[in-house]
Design a protein around this motif. Structure first.
Motif, PDB file in Angstrom:
ATOM      1  N   GLN A  13       5.762   6.179  68.591  1.00  0.00           N
ATOM      2  CA  GLN A  13       6.116   7.105  67.891  1.00  0.00           C
ATOM      3  C   GLN A  13       6.339   8.676  68.812  1.00  0.00           C
ATOM      4  O   GLN A  13       7.335   8.796  68.272  1.00  0.00           O
ATOM      5  N   HIS A  14       5.596   8.380  69.657  1.00  0.00           N
ATOM      6  CA  HIS A  14       5.846   9.957  70.941  1.00  0.00           C
ATOM      7  C   HIS A  14       6.013   9.824  71.933  1.00  0.00           C
ATOM      8  O   HIS A  14       6.816  10.300  72.353  1.00  0.00           O
ATOM      9  N   MET A  15       6.479   9.105  72.578  1.00  0.00           N
ATOM     10  CA  MET A  15       6.273   8.456  74.055  1.00  0.00           C
ATOM     11  C   MET A  15       7.352   6.993  73.814  1.00  0.00           C
ATOM     12  O   MET A  15       7.661   6.363  73.249  1.00  0.00           O
ATOM     13  N   PRO A  16       8.248   7.236  75.097  1.00  0.00           N
ATOM     14  CA  PRO A  16       9.173   5.977  75.142  1.00  0.00           C
ATOM     15  C   PRO A  16       8.141   4.700  75.593  1.00  0.00           C
ATOM     16  O   PRO A  16       7.184   4.534  76.069  1.00  0.00           O
ATOM     17  N   LEU A  17       8.776   3.198  75.266  1.00  0.00           N
ATOM     18  CA  LEU A  17       8.380   2.406  75.638  1.00  0.00           C
ATOM     19  C   LEU A  17       7.378   2.199  76.762  1.00  0.00           C
ATOM     20  O   LEU A  17       6.590   1.371  76.632  1.00  0.00           O
ATOM     21  N   ALA A  18       8.249   2.033  77.732  1.00  0.00           N
ATOM     22  CA  ALA A  18       7.406   1.822  79.400  1.00  0.00           C
ATOM     23  C   ALA A  18       6.063   2.771  79.956  1.00  0.00           C
ATOM     24  O   ALA A  18       5.858   2.056  79.960  1.00  0.00           O
ATOM     25  N   GLU A  19       6.716   3.350  79.355  1.00  0.00           N
ATOM     26  CA  GLU A  19       5.190   4.783  79.497  1.00  0.00           C
ATOM     27  C   GLU A  19       3.686   4.034  78.747  1.00  0.00           C
ATOM     28  O   GLU A  19       2.800   4.179  78.992  1.00  0.00           O
ATOM     29  N   VAL A  20       3.884   3.429  77.181  1.00  0.00           N
ATOM     30  CA  VAL A  20       3.269   3.280  76.882  1.00  0.00           C
ATOM     31  C   VAL A  20       2.564   2.022  76.901  1.00  0.00           C
ATOM     32  O   VAL A  20       0.928   1.785  77.818  1.00  0.00           O
ATOM     33  N   THR A  21       3.861   0.847  77.509  1.00  0.00           N
ATOM     34  CA  THR A  21       3.175  -0.151  78.178  1.00  0.00           C
ATOM     35  C   THR A  21       1.577   0.886  79.249  1.00  0.00           C
ATOM     36  O   THR A  21       1.331  -0.435  79.395  1.00  0.00           O
ATOM     37  N   ALA A  22       2.814   1.095  80.049  1.00  0.00           N
ATOM     38  CA  ALA A  22       1.934   1.183  81.463  1.00  0.00           C
ATOM     39  C   ALA A  22       0.695   1.903  81.574  1.00  0.00           C
ATOM     40  O   ALA A  22      -0.437   1.523  81.869  1.00  0.00           O
ATOM     41  N   SER A  71      10.989  10.171  87.500  1.00  0.00           N
ATOM     42  CA  SER A  71      10.354  10.039  89.160  1.00  0.00           C
ATOM     43  C   SER A  71       8.579  10.072  89.347  1.00  0.00           C
ATOM     44  O   SER A  71       7.466   9.053  89.683  1.00  0.00           O
ATOM     45  N   MET A  72       8.199  10.595  88.500  1.00  0.00           N
ATOM     46  CA  MET A  72       6.046  11.134  88.392  1.00  0.00           C
ATOM     47  C   MET A  72       6.376   9.566  86.832  1.00  0.00           C
ATOM     48  O   MET A  72       4.378   9.014  87.968  1.00  0.00           O
ATOM     49  N   SER A  73       6.653   8.961  86.247  1.00  0.00           N
ATOM     50  CA  SER A  73       6.315   8.213  85.389  1.00  0.00           C
ATOM     51  C   SER A  73       6.575   7.637  86.829  1.00  0.00           C
ATOM     52  O   SER A  73       5.391   6.227  86.364  1.00  0.00           O
ATOM     53  N   LEU A  74       7.162   6.404  87.112  1.00  0.00           N
ATOM     54  CA  LEU A  74       7.516   5.468  87.493  1.00  0.00           C
ATOM     55  C   LEU A  74       6.403   5.257  89.098  1.00  0.00           C
ATOM     56  O   LEU A  74       5.944   4.082  89.329  1.00  0.00           O
ATOM     57  N   ALA A  75       6.180   6.550  89.446  1.00  0.00           N
ATOM     58  CA  ALA A  75       5.302   6.021  90.121  1.00  0.00           C
ATOM     59  C   ALA A  75       3.699   6.463  89.885  1.00  0.00           C
ATOM     60  O   ALA A  75       3.233   5.604  90.822  1.00  0.00           O
ATOM     61  N   GLY A  76       3.676   6.712  88.891  1.00  0.00           N
ATOM     62  CA  GLY A  76       2.372   6.131  88.277  1.00  0.00           C
ATOM     63  C   GLY A  76       1.840   5.109  88.081  1.00  0.00           C
ATOM     64  O   GLY A  76       0.783   4.126  87.635  1.00  0.00           O
ATOM     65  N   VAL A 130       0.435  -0.796  88.525  1.00  0.00           N
ATOM     66  CA  VAL A 130       0.671  -2.141  88.273  1.00  0.00           C
ATOM     67  C   VAL A 130      -0.694  -2.635  89.442  1.00  0.00           C
ATOM     68  O   VAL A 130      -0.908  -3.816  90.111  1.00  0.00           O
ATOM     69  N   ALA A 131      -0.061  -2.069  90.924  1.00  0.00           N
ATOM     70  CA  ALA A 131      -0.550  -2.476  92.440  1.00  0.00           C
ATOM     71  C   ALA A 131      -2.174  -2.521  91.979  1.00  0.00           C
ATOM     72  O   ALA A 131      -2.616  -3.454  92.888  1.00  0.00           O
ATOM     73  N   SER A 132      -3.059  -0.714  91.663  1.00  0.00           N
ATOM     74  CA  SER A 132      -4.365  -1.200  91.292  1.00  0.00           C
ATOM     75  C   SER A 132      -5.007  -2.420  90.185  1.00  0.00           C
ATOM     76  O   SER A 132      -5.514  -3.539  90.927  1.00  0.00           O
ATOM     77  N   GLY A 133      -3.983  -2.643  89.353  1.00  0.00           N
ATOM     78  CA  GLY A 133      -4.165  -3.545  89.098  1.00  0.00           C
ATOM     79  C   GLY A 133      -3.948  -4.873  88.981  1.00  0.00           C
ATOM     80  O   GLY A 133      -5.305  -5.908  89.213  1.00  0.00           O
ATOM     81  N   VAL A 134      -3.332  -5.563  90.182  1.00  0.00           N
ATOM     82  CA  VAL A 134      -2.906  -7.013  90.640  1.00  0.00           C
ATOM     83  C   VAL A 134      -4.080  -7.008  92.265  1.00  0.00           C
ATOM     84  O   VAL A 134      -4.855  -7.753  92.049  1.00  0.00           O
ATOM     85  N   VAL A 135      -4.687  -6.457  92.874  1.00  0.00           N
ATOM     86  CA  VAL A 135      -5.867  -5.419  93.635  1.00  0.00           C
ATOM     87  C   VAL A 135      -7.091  -6.106  92.385  1.00  0.00           C
ATOM     88  O   VAL A 135      -7.861  -7.039  93.193  1.00  0.00           O
ATOM     89  N   VAL A 136      -7.030  -5.588  91.248  1.00  0.00           N
ATOM     90  CA  VAL A 136      -8.387  -5.858  90.673  1.00  0.00           C
ATOM     91  C   VAL A 136      -7.947  -6.986  90.205  1.00  0.00           C
ATOM     92  O   VAL A 136      -9.681  -7.881  90.249  1.00  0.00           O
ATOM     93  N   ALA A 137      -7.385  -8.096  89.590  1.00  0.00           N
ATOM     94  CA  ALA A 137      -6.845  -8.784  89.706  1.00  0.00           C
ATOM     95  C   ALA A 137      -7.722 -10.165  90.505  1.00  0.00           C
ATOM     96  O   ALA A 137      -8.526 -10.935  90.184  1.00  0.00           O
ATOM     97  N   TYR A 138      -6.416  -9.996  91.442  1.00  0.00           N
ATOM     98  CA  TYR A 138      -7.479 -10.850  92.937  1.00  0.00           C
ATOM     99  C   TYR A 138      -8.477 -10.048  92.932  1.00  0.00           C
ATOM    100  O   TYR A 138      -9.129 -11.940  93.447  1.00  0.00           O
TER     101      TYR A 138
END
Length: 293
Positions: A94-103, A267-272, A277-285
């Motif tokens: 109700q307060h944020m865009p879909l992509a930011e919530v998912t991230a 741009s700030m949200s995309l960078a975040g 994602v990059a950190s999560g992939v490292v944690v997964a591996y």
């Protein structure tokens, strides 16, 4: 790990990608409904429809064995944590865009690693904490606590991520004693039963039109289908193989958020998002190598 899990990694990845696409579509419909109706009504529809579909699909195949659990109390707690996750995320919509919530929900793997150390006694090498710290820096870029991007939605989705992390820890514990279908059933049962008690306080007679009812019904279909695909994916390939691909949901969420709501991350949200994602992939591996060690 069973034998079949080692022999079908491509099939498992395809099942996982399908599940993630359905999850993103489910969230898109939830956000649309939450823009016009109380959160409780949306969450009730999501769980009640999911519960009915779970009964129809699994009860004829498993009979009363579907209800048998060695840890009923823990199943209820697990169901409540998933319900808390859903409620918090729908409120965030109700307060944020879909992509930011998912991230922001994707901080859950970092929280799971922390909780696994405390509650499961898992050992974590010191270097594995680095991607966790980096991942939380991505959260700060999206949330920007001192800026206009920080609002009740950010607090809500981070609370949902915490609930989801506890849910995953409980899922690990229960996987040793109960079947996946039993866990799926109890999660749906607890959510549906709880919301049936709460939803009358928020119900507005006549507020839901035919389109809304169809959308609510689709939540159950999408929820049940996505969870079934997830189970099939985990049967076909080990979790450590599938984990890096879970971030495909963020791609779907970004695309659907843009197409349906006209929201595209700045741009700030995309960078975040990229940092998370990059950190999560490292944690997964690192989890894969840690289990092999």
């Amino acid at each position: 790990m069973n034998a079949s899990a080692a022999h079908h990694p491509v099939r498992g990845i395809l099942y996982m990608m399908g599940a993630l696409a359905l999850f993103a579509l489910l969230d898109t419909i939830s956000k649309s409904l939450a823009s016009r109706h109380p959160v409780a009504v949306v969450v009730w529809g999501r769980y009640f429809a999911h519960f009915l579909i779970t009964l129809v699909v699994f009860l004829p195949r498993h009979g009363t064995a579907l209800f048998k659990t060695r840890r009923p109390g823990l199943q209820v707690v697990r169901g409540m944590t998933l319900l808390g996750t859903t409620g918090a995320i729908v409120m965030a919509f109700q307060h944020m865009p879909l992509a930011e919530v998912t991230a922001l929900v994707f901080v859950a793997p970092f929280l799971v690693m922390m909780l696994a150390v405390v509650f499961l006694g898992e050992k974590v090498a010191p270097w594995r904490w680095l991607p966790v710290v980096v991942g939380f820096s991505g959260v700060l870029l999206i949330a920007r606590p001192s800026g206009s991007a920080f609002n009740v939605g950010v607090v809500s989705v981070l609370a949902g991520a915490c609930c989801y992390a506890v849910y995953q820890i409980l899922t690990r514990k229960l996987s040793a004693v109960d079947r996946s279908v039993t866990q799926l059933f109890y999660a749906a049962l607890v959510g549906a039963a709880t919301m049936c008690v709460l939803v009358p306080w928020f119900w507005v007679p006549g507020a839901l039109d035919l389109r809304d009812w169809l959308m609510i019904g689709s939540l159950g279909v999408l929820g049940a289908s996505s969870h079934l695909l997830m189970i099939m994916a985990l049967r076909a390939a080990p979790a450590t193989t599938l984990s890096p691909f879970t971030y495909a949901q963020l791609v779907w969420a970004t695309l659907l958020g843009w197409l349906v709501f006209g929201d595209f991350p700045g741009s700030m949200s995309l960078a975040g998002m990229l940092i998370i994602v990059a950190s999560g992939v490292v944690v997964a591996y690192s989890e894969r190598f840690n289990r092999k060690a």
